[in-house]
Design a protein around this motif. Structure first.
Motif, PDB file in Angstrom:
ATOM      1  N   ASP A  58       0.818  -1.193   0.005  1.00  0.00           N
ATOM      2  CA  ASP A  58       0.000  -0.015   0.004  1.00  0.00           C
ATOM      3  C   ASP A  58       0.951   1.145   0.072  1.00  0.00           C
ATOM      4  O   ASP A  58       0.353   2.267  -0.572  1.00  0.00           O
ATOM      5  N   ASP A  59       1.923   1.190   0.904  1.00  0.00           N
ATOM      6  CA  ASP A  59       2.876   2.337   0.740  1.00  0.00           C
ATOM      7  C   ASP A  59       3.539   2.601  -0.831  1.00  0.00           C
ATOM      8  O   ASP A  59       3.571   3.618  -0.991  1.00  0.00           O
ATOM      9  N   LEU A  60       3.789   1.515  -1.476  1.00  0.00           N
ATOM     10  CA  LEU A  60       4.308   1.564  -2.531  1.00  0.00           C
ATOM     11  C   LEU A  60       3.196   2.265  -3.533  1.00  0.00           C
ATOM     12  O   LEU A  60       3.585   3.023  -4.405  1.00  0.00           O
ATOM     13  N   ALA A  61       1.947   1.662  -3.526  1.00  0.00           N
ATOM     14  CA  ALA A  61       0.953   2.220  -4.346  1.00  0.00           C
ATOM     15  C   ALA A  61       0.682   3.573  -4.151  1.00  0.00           C
ATOM     16  O   ALA A  61       0.572   4.241  -5.119  1.00  0.00           O
ATOM     17  N   ASP A  62       0.649   4.263  -2.770  1.00  0.00           N
ATOM     18  CA  ASP A  62       0.718   5.574  -2.307  1.00  0.00           C
ATOM     19  C   ASP A  62       1.909   6.266  -2.997  1.00  0.00           C
ATOM     20  O   ASP A  62       1.481   7.548  -3.651  1.00  0.00           O
ATOM     21  N   ALA A  63       3.051   5.972  -2.967  1.00  0.00           N
ATOM     22  CA  ALA A  63       4.159   6.499  -3.610  1.00  0.00           C
ATOM     23  C   ALA A  63       3.923   6.684  -5.041  1.00  0.00           C
ATOM     24  O   ALA A  63       4.285   7.471  -5.685  1.00  0.00           O
ATOM     25  N   SER A  64       3.166   5.627  -5.814  1.00  0.00           N
ATOM     26  CA  SER A  64       3.192   5.608  -7.072  1.00  0.00           C
ATOM     27  C   SER A  64       2.101   6.727  -7.501  1.00  0.00           C
ATOM     28  O   SER A  64       2.457   7.529  -8.588  1.00  0.00           O
ATOM     29  N   LEU A  65       1.216   7.023  -6.788  1.00  0.00           N
ATOM     30  CA  LEU A  65       0.159   8.114  -7.008  1.00  0.00           C
ATOM     31  C   LEU A  65       0.672   9.475  -7.041  1.00  0.00           C
ATOM     32  O   LEU A  65       0.538  10.483  -7.833  1.00  0.00           O
TER      33      LEU A  65
END
Length: 122
Positions: A58-65
């Motif tokens: 989820d952290d990686l997904a947030d960083a991707s956004l």
């Protein structure tokens, strides 16, 4: 004289917005890489975490956004050279991101052949 001064102020503000866009993009790239490395190291047993794999994903997904929004600003405000450099960096970033999300090996070498996925470099 006044018109010239106003034009200079507008150009300076525009340059400031470009610099902010470039800086935000670089910060977002660094954050996304850090999250991908963190997830990869957790999966490989190289790092102990109090957080779960799902939370790290989820952290990686947030960083991707955040990265996506910052890249869009570079596309809108950046010069041709900056846009081209950002595209080249995005290719490498995509490889690192796949390594983090899919758990592929070869993060440091950027070799995704074990995943059956390749990202074209140009």
């Amino acid at each position: 004289m006044e018109r010239s001064r106003n034009r200079y102020q507008l150009l300076t503000r525009w340059d400031d917005k470009k610099i902010d866009a470039y800086a935000d993009y670089v910060d977002a790239v660094k954050a996304k890489i850090a999250m991908a490395v963190r997830l990869y190291e957790f999966r490989e047993g190289m790092r102990q975490e109090e957080r779960t794999e799902r939370e790290l994903r989820d952290d990686l997904a947030d960083a991707s956004l955040t990265w996506g929004r910052s890249f869009e600003r570079v596309m809108l405000l950046g010069g041709d050279d900056a846009i081209e450099a950002a595209h080249e960096l995005n290719v490498v970033l995509a490889e690192i991101n796949l390594t983090g999300f899919k758990g592929c090996t070869g993060l440091l070498a950027l070799d995704l052949s074990p995943c059956g996925t390749t990202v074209a470099r140009g």
